[in-house]
Scaffold this active site. Structure first.
Site, PDB file in Angstrom:
ATOM      1  N   GLY A  36     143.081  64.567-115.057  1.00 27.88           N
ATOM      2  CA  GLY A  36     142.875  65.403-113.882  1.00 27.88           C
ATOM      3  C   GLY A  36     142.257  64.682-112.701  1.00 27.88           C
ATOM      4  N   ARG A  37     141.563  63.581-112.945  1.00 29.87           N
ATOM      5  CA  ARG A  37     140.989  62.802-111.835  1.00 29.87           C
ATOM      6  C   ARG A  37     142.095  62.199-110.993  1.00 29.87           C
ATOM      7  NH1 ARG A  37     135.601  60.706-112.600  1.00 29.87           N
ATOM      8  NH2 ARG A  37     135.108  61.118-114.772  1.00 29.87           N
ATOM      9  N   THR A  39     142.272  59.171-110.096  1.00 30.95           N
ATOM     10  CA  THR A  39     142.577  57.813-110.572  1.00 30.95           C
ATOM     11  C   THR A  39     142.320  57.729-112.078  1.00 30.95           C
ATOM     12  OG1 THR A  39     140.345  57.238-109.842  1.00 30.95           O
ATOM     13  CG2 THR A  39     142.149  56.520-108.438  1.00 30.95           C
ATOM     14  N   GLY A  41     141.209  55.764-115.760  1.00 30.15           N
ATOM     15  CA  GLY A  41     140.060  54.933-116.155  1.00 30.15           C
ATOM     16  C   GLY A  41     138.825  55.726-116.553  1.00 30.15           C
ATOM     17  N   GLY A 182     116.234  56.149-120.320  1.00 24.92           N
ATOM     18  CA  GLY A 182     117.337  55.637-121.150  1.00 24.92           C
ATOM     19  C   GLY A 182     118.129  54.598-120.375  1.00 24.92           C
ATOM     20  N   ILE A 271     119.201  62.297-118.360  1.00 17.08           N
ATOM     21  CA  ILE A 271     118.621  62.659-119.662  1.00 17.08           C
ATOM     22  C   ILE A 271     119.685  62.733-120.756  1.00 17.08           C
ATOM     23  CG2 ILE A 271     116.662  63.892-118.631  1.00 17.08           C
ATOM     24  CD1 ILE A 271     118.244  66.505-119.501  1.00 17.08           C
ATOM     25  N   GLY A 272     120.831  62.114-120.512  1.00 21.14           N
ATOM     26  CA  GLY A 272     121.857  62.069-121.535  1.00 21.14           C
ATOM     27  C   GLY A 272     123.162  62.689-121.047  1.00 21.14           C
ATOM     28  N   HIS A 444     124.983  23.033-126.684  1.00 21.67           N
ATOM     29  CA  HIS A 444     123.701  22.816-126.016  1.00 21.67           C
ATOM     30  C   HIS A 444     123.950  22.381-124.578  1.00 21.67           C
ATOM     31  CE1 HIS A 444     119.552  21.624-125.403  1.00 21.67           C
ATOM     32  NE2 HIS A 444     119.996  20.490-124.874  1.00 21.67           N
TER      33      HIS A 444
HETATM   34  P1  FAD Z   1     135.643  59.242-120.329  1.00 20.41           P
HETATM   35  O1  FAD Z   1     135.564  57.871-119.805  1.00 20.41           O
HETATM   36  O2  FAD Z   1     134.611  60.219-119.939  1.00 20.41           O
HETATM   37  O3  FAD Z   1     137.077  59.778-119.887  1.00 20.41           O
HETATM   38  C1  FAD Z   1     137.505  61.062-120.132  1.00 20.41           C
HETATM   39  C2  FAD Z   1     138.513  61.450-119.095  1.00 20.41           C
HETATM   40  O4  FAD Z   1     139.103  62.680-119.503  1.00 20.41           O
HETATM   41  C3  FAD Z   1     137.936  61.707-117.715  1.00 20.41           C
HETATM   42  O5  FAD Z   1     138.591  60.909-116.771  1.00 20.41           O
HETATM   43  C4  FAD Z   1     138.190  63.185-117.450  1.00 20.41           C
HETATM   44  O6  FAD Z   1     138.559  63.453-116.111  1.00 20.41           O
HETATM   45  C5  FAD Z   1     139.368  63.466-118.367  1.00 20.41           C
HETATM   46  N1  FAD Z   1     139.452  64.850-118.810  1.00 20.41           N
HETATM   47  C6  FAD Z   1     138.459  65.636-119.318  1.00 20.41           C
HETATM   48  N2  FAD Z   1     138.943  66.850-119.652  1.00 20.41           N
HETATM   49  C7  FAD Z   1     140.259  66.816-119.368  1.00 20.41           C
HETATM   50  C8  FAD Z   1     141.302  67.770-119.487  1.00 20.41           C
HETATM   51  N3  FAD Z   1     141.104  68.987-119.999  1.00 20.41           N
HETATM   52  N4  FAD Z   1     142.534  67.415-119.064  1.00 20.41           N
HETATM   53  C9  FAD Z   1     142.758  66.171-118.538  1.00 20.41           C
HETATM   54  N5  FAD Z   1     141.833  65.230-118.415  1.00 20.41           N
HETATM   55  C10 FAD Z   1     140.592  65.558-118.820  1.00 20.41           C
HETATM   56  N6  FAD Z   1     129.476  52.388-121.507  1.00 20.41           N
HETATM   57  C11 FAD Z   1     129.521  51.088-121.843  1.00 20.41           C
HETATM   58  O7  FAD Z   1     129.996  50.760-122.930  1.00 20.41           O
HETATM   59  N7  FAD Z   1     129.059  50.119-120.992  1.00 20.41           N
HETATM   60  C12 FAD Z   1     128.522  50.422-119.798  1.00 20.41           C
HETATM   61  O8  FAD Z   1     128.116  49.525-119.062  1.00 20.41           O
HETATM   62  C13 FAD Z   1     128.435  51.783-119.421  1.00 20.41           C
HETATM   63  N8  FAD Z   1     127.912  52.135-118.228  1.00 20.41           N
HETATM   64  C14 FAD Z   1     127.865  53.453-117.878  1.00 20.41           C
HETATM   65  C15 FAD Z   1     127.286  53.782-116.657  1.00 20.41           C
HETATM   66  C16 FAD Z   1     127.224  55.103-116.256  1.00 20.41           C
HETATM   67  C17 FAD Z   1     126.590  55.450-114.928  1.00 20.41           C
HETATM   68  C18 FAD Z   1     127.776  56.121-117.093  1.00 20.41           C
HETATM   69  C19 FAD Z   1     127.765  57.555-116.656  1.00 20.41           C
HETATM   70  C20 FAD Z   1     128.349  55.796-118.308  1.00 20.41           C
HETATM   71  C21 FAD Z   1     128.391  54.459-118.719  1.00 20.41           C
HETATM   72  N9  FAD Z   1     128.925  54.080-119.953  1.00 20.41           N
HETATM   73  C22 FAD Z   1     128.959  52.761-120.308  1.00 20.41           C
HETATM   74  C23 FAD Z   1     129.482  55.063-120.887  1.00 20.41           C
HETATM   75  C24 FAD Z   1     131.022  55.082-120.786  1.00 20.41           C
HETATM   76  O9  FAD Z   1     131.386  55.366-119.457  1.00 20.41           O
HETATM   77  C25 FAD Z   1     131.598  56.109-121.732  1.00 20.41           C
HETATM   78  O10 FAD Z   1     131.119  55.890-123.040  1.00 20.41           O
HETATM   79  C26 FAD Z   1     133.117  56.018-121.755  1.00 20.41           C
HETATM   80  O11 FAD Z   1     133.651  56.212-120.469  1.00 20.41           O
HETATM   81  C27 FAD Z   1     133.703  57.048-122.712  1.00 20.41           C
HETATM   82  O12 FAD Z   1     135.082  56.957-122.705  1.00 20.41           O
HETATM   83  P2  FAD Z   1     136.010  58.200-123.049  1.00 20.41           P
HETATM   84  O13 FAD Z   1     137.410  57.699-122.932  1.00 20.41           O
HETATM   85  O14 FAD Z   1     135.576  58.828-124.312  1.00 20.41           O
HETATM   86  O15 FAD Z   1     135.721  59.289-121.908  1.00 20.41           O
HETATM   87  P1  NAI Z   2     120.061  58.227-122.789  1.00 18.73           P
HETATM   88  O1  NAI Z   2     120.256  59.070-123.971  1.00 18.73           O
HETATM   89  O2  NAI Z   2     120.269  56.763-122.878  1.00 18.73           O
HETATM   90  O3  NAI Z   2     118.575  58.426-122.220  1.00 18.73           O
HETATM   91  C1  NAI Z   2     118.081  59.671-121.846  1.00 18.73           C
HETATM   92  C2  NAI Z   2     116.567  59.599-121.865  1.00 18.73           C
HETATM   93  O4  NAI Z   2     116.071  60.780-121.271  1.00 18.73           O
HETATM   94  C3  NAI Z   2     115.984  59.510-123.262  1.00 18.73           C
HETATM   95  O5  NAI Z   2     115.061  58.450-123.300  1.00 18.73           O
HETATM   96  C4  NAI Z   2     115.321  60.863-123.461  1.00 18.73           C
HETATM   97  O6  NAI Z   2     114.188  60.817-124.289  1.00 18.73           O
HETATM   98  C5  NAI Z   2     114.956  61.222-122.038  1.00 18.73           C
HETATM   99  N1  NAI Z   2     114.798  62.647-121.773  1.00 18.73           N
HETATM  100  C6  NAI Z   2     115.530  63.675-122.256  1.00 18.73           C
HETATM  101  N2  NAI Z   2     115.102  64.840-121.740  1.00 18.73           N
HETATM  102  C7  NAI Z   2     114.078  64.544-120.901  1.00 18.73           C
HETATM  103  C8  NAI Z   2     113.243  65.303-120.050  1.00 18.73           C
HETATM  104  N3  NAI Z   2     113.360  66.623-119.952  1.00 18.73           N
HETATM  105  N4  NAI Z   2     112.279  64.674-119.326  1.00 18.73           N
HETATM  106  C9  NAI Z   2     112.140  63.317-119.410  1.00 18.73           C
HETATM  107  N5  NAI Z   2     112.929  62.542-120.194  1.00 18.73           N
HETATM  108  C10 NAI Z   2     113.885  63.144-120.916  1.00 18.73           C
HETATM  109  O7  NAI Z   2     120.988  58.893-121.662  1.00 18.73           O
HETATM  110  P2  NAI Z   2     121.464  58.363-120.253  1.00 18.73           P
HETATM  111  O8  NAI Z   2     120.597  57.274-119.770  1.00 18.73           O
HETATM  112  O9  NAI Z   2     121.639  59.576-119.426  1.00 18.73           O
HETATM  113  O10 NAI Z   2     122.881  57.757-120.595  1.00 18.73           O
HETATM  114  C11 NAI Z   2     123.901  58.581-121.172  1.00 18.73           C
HETATM  115  C12 NAI Z   2     124.837  57.783-122.004  1.00 18.73           C
HETATM  116  O11 NAI Z   2     125.625  56.919-121.212  1.00 18.73           O
HETATM  117  C13 NAI Z   2     124.099  56.944-123.017  1.00 18.73           C
HETATM  118  O12 NAI Z   2     124.271  57.546-124.272  1.00 18.73           O
HETATM  119  C14 NAI Z   2     124.749  55.613-122.989  1.00 18.73           C
HETATM  120  O13 NAI Z   2     125.348  55.352-124.217  1.00 18.73           O
HETATM  121  C15 NAI Z   2     125.811  55.698-121.903  1.00 18.73           C
HETATM  122  N6  NAI Z   2     125.578  54.585-120.985  1.00 18.73           N
HETATM  123  C16 NAI Z   2     125.742  53.316-121.443  1.00 18.73           C
HETATM  124  C17 NAI Z   2     125.479  52.236-120.646  1.00 18.73           C
HETATM  125  C18 NAI Z   2     125.617  50.879-121.206  1.00 18.73           C
HETATM  126  O14 NAI Z   2     126.228  50.736-122.255  1.00 18.73           O
HETATM  127  N7  NAI Z   2     125.109  49.847-120.559  1.00 18.73           N
HETATM  128  C19 NAI Z   2     125.031  52.390-119.269  1.00 18.73           C
HETATM  129  C20 NAI Z   2     124.850  53.760-118.889  1.00 18.73           C
HETATM  130  C21 NAI Z   2     125.146  54.802-119.724  1.00 18.73           C
END
Ligand code: FAD
Ligand code: NAI
Length: 465
Positions: A36-37, A39, A41, A182, A271-272, A444
């Site tokens: 639905g987006r 783009t 990815g 987190g 917060i997740g 190294h």
């Molecule tokens: P998504 O990437 O969420 O894709 C799901 C897609 O499904 C979306 O485009 C959505 O529009 C589409 N969709 C949903 N419902 C429907 C529907 N009914 N019909 C059609 N399309 C639909 N992970 C890492 O490993 N490394 C990182 O560095 C990292 N950085 C992150 C930074 C941020 C700020 C955030 C928010 C997340 C980050 N993550 C990172 C987590 C990572 O983005 C997700 O774990 C990953 O994108 C999950 O992939 P997915 O395919 O399950 O879902």
């Molecule tokens: P997170 O689960 O990593 O961290 C959320 C934090 O918020 C936890 O430490 C939790 O204890 C705290 N929290 C929860 N409720 C709270 C409250 N009411 N007040 C204060 N603290 C509270 O979730 P985050 O950072 O939002 O990331 C979501 C997901 O996206 C993660 O599960 C991660 O796997 C993925 N992600 C991965 C990245 C990577 O691989 N480099 C980068 C960014 C996201």
């Protein structure tokens, strides 16, 4: 003729869904992917992994120029921030990579059905008023931000934002308060701190980065504090008010007690994330979710309903792009009649801060619960490359079974820990012992030698400490 429009219809084109669609098509399945987006990815390419890393990378250069790191190597510069240009290169990365997926879809003959899918029955979905039938339907709808009651996100207004809003700030806030210590909070908090914001992280638990190794959490906290991030641990946010262009947060000790207030120019709620299943019409397909809103699957990614599969953030497990991708490949292979497997015990995780924080396998705490262990640790300060590069912070820790010496977990804080952890994951996938790593010749001078030395330290014999 087949009663189906497709052999495989994937819902969602994130790293899970787009990879599954491409693998399905490669294996000869007639495949479509609904997204639905505007783009392809998913979260990762559009508003997650990629744009956050574009800002992390650029802001790292800015800080190195500003804080004297470059000057210490004989490069005198006075940096000037052009935030529009920095944001421009973020958008360019996203544009290039999302367009790349569109190209790969065309190349592999994956049809992109534009719109949001809703189940009509177990073999049909409706997209933009049209119904499509598929022999196999793969749910890869990903996740979205968990809301915090009493703290209303408004990315347009730009005062209380989620991760998407925090990527797009038009100016550096004077004071950024991050709710949640987190991964997102620390990565995006780091970006804006480097660009000049005062950053305060409010975390409910008594330590940041839940789920990671205890030593790593403590050391990371120390390093971020040294960089100027302020932490309010064991503290919860119970409300927020926007007044005169600023936010005023109400904080309370997690264990209960007197409330206080904290003013911020921008608040990032991190917060997740929660699985995306709203509006999918799972009931029409005969599917339900578990208590955490996730779709449960078997080890082959099949759900309780024959012909429906699920992967990525919408199923249990860490919400990581590489986990979603590997599940996408394995699931498509299972649908095509092959055997696709993901080893969920060996999924690396990386926090892309400076230094990076990475781990794979068990934490020391979890490993101890399982039985007797041996631990080897090596400080980056004693690694010649890190020292030469002026990157002394961090350590590597190797955790091995006391009896068999098999490696159970590896943790690292180092500027390139995200790259280093790959070799640890591969070693563990091959069932390596700490001795196997210790006797593998490492180039190294590299940061990776710290992994070899930490493995040598398991038996008490590192060379450089
Ligand atoms: P998504 O990437 O969420 O894709 C799901 C897609 O499904 C979306 O485009 C959505 O529009 C589409 N969709 C949903 N419902 C429907 C529907 N009914 N019909 C059609 N399309 C639909 N992970 C890492 O490993 N490394 C990182 O560095 C990292 N950085 C992150 C930074 C941020 C700020 C955030 C928010 C997340 C980050 N993550 C990172 C987590 C990572 O983005 C997700 O774990 C990953 O994108 C999950 O992939 P997915 O395919 O399950 O879902
Ligand atoms: P997170 O689960 O990593 O961290 C959320 C934090 O918020 C936890 O430490 C939790 O204890 C705290 N929290 C929860 N409720 C709270 C409250 N009411 N007040 C204060 N603290 C509270 O979730 P985050 O950072 O939002 O990331 C979501 C997901 O996206 C993660 O599960 C991660 O796997 C993925 N992600 C991965 C990245 C990577 O691989 N480099 C980068 C960014 C996201």
């Amino acid at each position: 003729m087949s009663d189906f429009d497709y052999d495989l219809l994937v819902i969602g084109a994130g790293p899970g869904g787009y990879v599954a669609a491409i693998r399905g098509a490669q294996l000869g399945l007639k495949t479509a992917c609904v997204e639905g987006r505007a783009t392809l990815g998913g979260t990762c390419l559009n508003v997650g992994c990629i744009p956050s890393k574009a800002l992390l990378h650029a802001s790292e250069y800015f800080e190195a120029a500003k804080n004297g790191t470059m000057a210490s190597m004989g490069i005198k510069v006075t940096p000037e921030l052009d935030l529009d240009a920095m944001q421009g290169q973020r958008l360019d990365s996203v544009k290039g990579l999302t367009a790349g997926i569109e190209y790969l879809f065309k190349k592999n003959k994956v049809e992109w059905l534009k719109g949001y899918a809703t189940f009509s029955d177990k073999n049909s979905v409706t997209v933009d008023g049209k119904t499509y039938r598929a022999k196999n339907i793969l749910i890869a709808t990903g996740s979205s931000v968990t809301p915090l009651p009493g703290v209303d996100v408004d990315n347009e207004a730009g005062i209380i934002v989620d991760s998407t809003g925090a990527l797009e700030l038009a100016k550096v806030p004077d004071h950024l308060v991050v709710i949640g210590g987190g991964v997102i909070g620390l990565e995006l908090g780091s970006v804006w701190r480097r660009l000049g914001a005062k950053v305060t992280v409010v975390e409910y638990l008594d330590q940041i980065l839940p789920g990671m190794d205890g030593d790593v959490r403590k050391e990371a906290n120390k390093i971020f504090k040294k960089q100027g991030v302020e932490f309010k641990l064991s503290t919860k946010v119970t409300g927020a008010e926007v007044k005169d262009g600023k936010a005023v947060l109400t904080l309370e000790p997690a264990a209960g007690g007197e409330a206080s207030t904290l003013e911020a120019d921008v608040v990032l709620v991190a917060i997740g994330r929660k699985p995306n299943t709203d509006g999918l019409g799972l009931d029409k397909a005969g599917l339900t979710t578990n208590q955490r809103g996730q779709i449960e699957t078997d080890h082959d990614f099949s759900t309780a309903v024959h012909g429906i599969w699920a992967i990525g953030d919408v199923v249990p497990g860490p919400m990581l792009a590489h986990k979603a991708e590997d599940e996408g490949i394995a699931c498509a292979e299972n649908i095509a009649g092959l055997t696709g497997i993901v080893n969920h015990d060996v999924i690396p995780s990386v926090v892309y801060t400076y230094p990076e924080i990475a781990g794979v396998g068990l934490t020391e705490e979890a490993a101890k619960e399982r039985g007797a262990i041996k631990v080897g640790k090596f400080p980056m300060m004693a690694n010649s490359r890190a020292k030469t590069n002026h990157e002394p912070d961090g350590f590597v820790k190797v955790i091995a079974d006391a009896e068999t010496d098999r490696v159970l977990g590896v943790w690292a804080i180092a500027t390139v820990a995200g790259t280093m952890i790959g070799q640890a994951a591969q070693a563990m996938e091959f069932g390596a012992t700490s001795e196997d790593i210790a006797y593998t010749c490492h180039a190294h001078p590299t940061h990776s030698e710290a992994i070899k030395e930490a493995a040598m330290a398991v038996t008490g014999k590192p060379i450089h400490i």
